[in-house]
Design a protein around this motif. Structure first.
Motif, PDB file in Angstrom:
ATOM      1  N   ASP A  30       0.807  -1.222   0.000  1.00  0.00           N
ATOM      2  CA  ASP A  30       0.000   0.000   0.000  1.00  0.00           C
ATOM      3  C   ASP A  30       0.840   1.273   0.000  1.00  0.00           C
ATOM      4  OD1 ASP A  30      -2.203  -1.661   0.080  1.00  0.00           O
ATOM      5  OD2 ASP A  30      -2.640  -1.283   2.199  1.00  0.00           O
ATOM      6  N   ILE A  31       1.926   1.289   0.737  1.00  0.00           N
ATOM      7  CA  ILE A  31       2.672   2.535   0.928  1.00  0.00           C
ATOM      8  C   ILE A  31       3.889   2.636   0.010  1.00  0.00           C
ATOM      9  CG2 ILE A  31       3.968   3.917   2.600  1.00  0.00           C
ATOM     10  CD1 ILE A  31       1.962   2.758   4.714  1.00  0.00           C
ATOM     11  N   LEU A  81       7.212   8.923   3.027  1.00  0.00           N
ATOM     12  CA  LEU A  81       6.750   7.552   2.775  1.00  0.00           C
ATOM     13  C   LEU A  81       7.278   6.601   3.838  1.00  0.00           C
ATOM     14  CD1 LEU A  81       6.947   6.968  -1.092  1.00  0.00           C
ATOM     15  CD2 LEU A  81       4.917   7.001   0.357  1.00  0.00           C
ATOM     16  N   ALA A  84       5.265   7.058   6.977  1.00  0.00           N
ATOM     17  CA  ALA A  84       3.946   6.428   6.827  1.00  0.00           C
ATOM     18  C   ALA A  84       4.050   4.920   6.976  1.00  0.00           C
ATOM     19  CB  ALA A  84       3.337   6.800   5.476  1.00  0.00           C
ATOM     20  N   LEU A  85       5.119   4.340   6.420  1.00  0.00           N
ATOM     21  CA  LEU A  85       5.313   2.897   6.539  1.00  0.00           C
ATOM     22  C   LEU A  85       5.528   2.497   7.995  1.00  0.00           C
ATOM     23  CD1 LEU A  85       5.685   0.209   4.896  1.00  0.00           C
ATOM     24  CD2 LEU A  85       8.136   0.637   5.143  1.00  0.00           C
ATOM     25  N   ARG A  88       2.218   2.684   9.918  1.00  0.00           N
ATOM     26  CA  ARG A  88       1.294   1.610   9.544  1.00  0.00           C
ATOM     27  C   ARG A  88       1.753   0.270  10.103  1.00  0.00           C
ATOM     28  NH1 ARG A  88      -1.663   0.578   4.698  1.00  0.00           N
ATOM     29  NH2 ARG A  88      -2.467  -1.534   4.872  1.00  0.00           N
TER      30      ARG A  88
END
Length: 137
Positions: A30-31, A81, A84-85, A88
């Motif tokens: 997704d990321i 990014l 964000a990873l 998550r």
């Protein structure tokens, strides 16, 4: 092309460990836009004393049940990014393994594409890169 190593406490049941692997992979898909079939994970459950983590580091309090997720991948993603990873993975691994997000430690290792072989003794990415036509600048 990420190679993922996941080390979990032995108290995490096998089905939860498999769920952790799926959660990390889905975050990468997704990321980082990793292809869904690009799945290379080593998942280990470690006995007490085999996962060592300081109780407090950089303002984060760690418990006695920590998970380590190490991801080797090619360079080129932005800091945003990566952040964000990490977020998550911490949330989804904690949920899958009944851990606290504070106890999910992620390490990203960036390595050049020519440093990978996916079998048969070939450097598949190096072969691909050599086959690409040169771009005039």
């Amino acid at each position: 092309m990420p190679l993922v190593r996941i080390d979990l406490p032995a108290s995490v049941p096998a089905p939860a460990a498999a769920a952790v692997s799926r959660a990390v992979h889905q975050a990468l898909v997704d990321i980082f836009q990793v292809p869904p079939d690009d799945l290379f994970h080593v998942v280990a459950r470690r006995a007490p004393g085999e996962l060592v983590c300081t109780p407090r580091f950089l303002g984060i309090e760690h418990g006695d049940r920590v998970a380590f997720v190490q991801i080797a991948c090619s360079p080129g993603r932005t800091v945003g990014l990566k952040e964000a990873l990490y977020d998550r993975i911490a949330r989804d691994v904690a949920r899958a393994a009944d851990l606290r997000g504070e106890d999910v430690i992620v390490n990203l290792l960036e390595t050049a594409r020519e440093n990978w072989s996916f079998g048969a003794g070939l450097a598949q990415y190096a072969l691909q890169d050599r086959a690409r036509p040169a771009v005039a600048s």
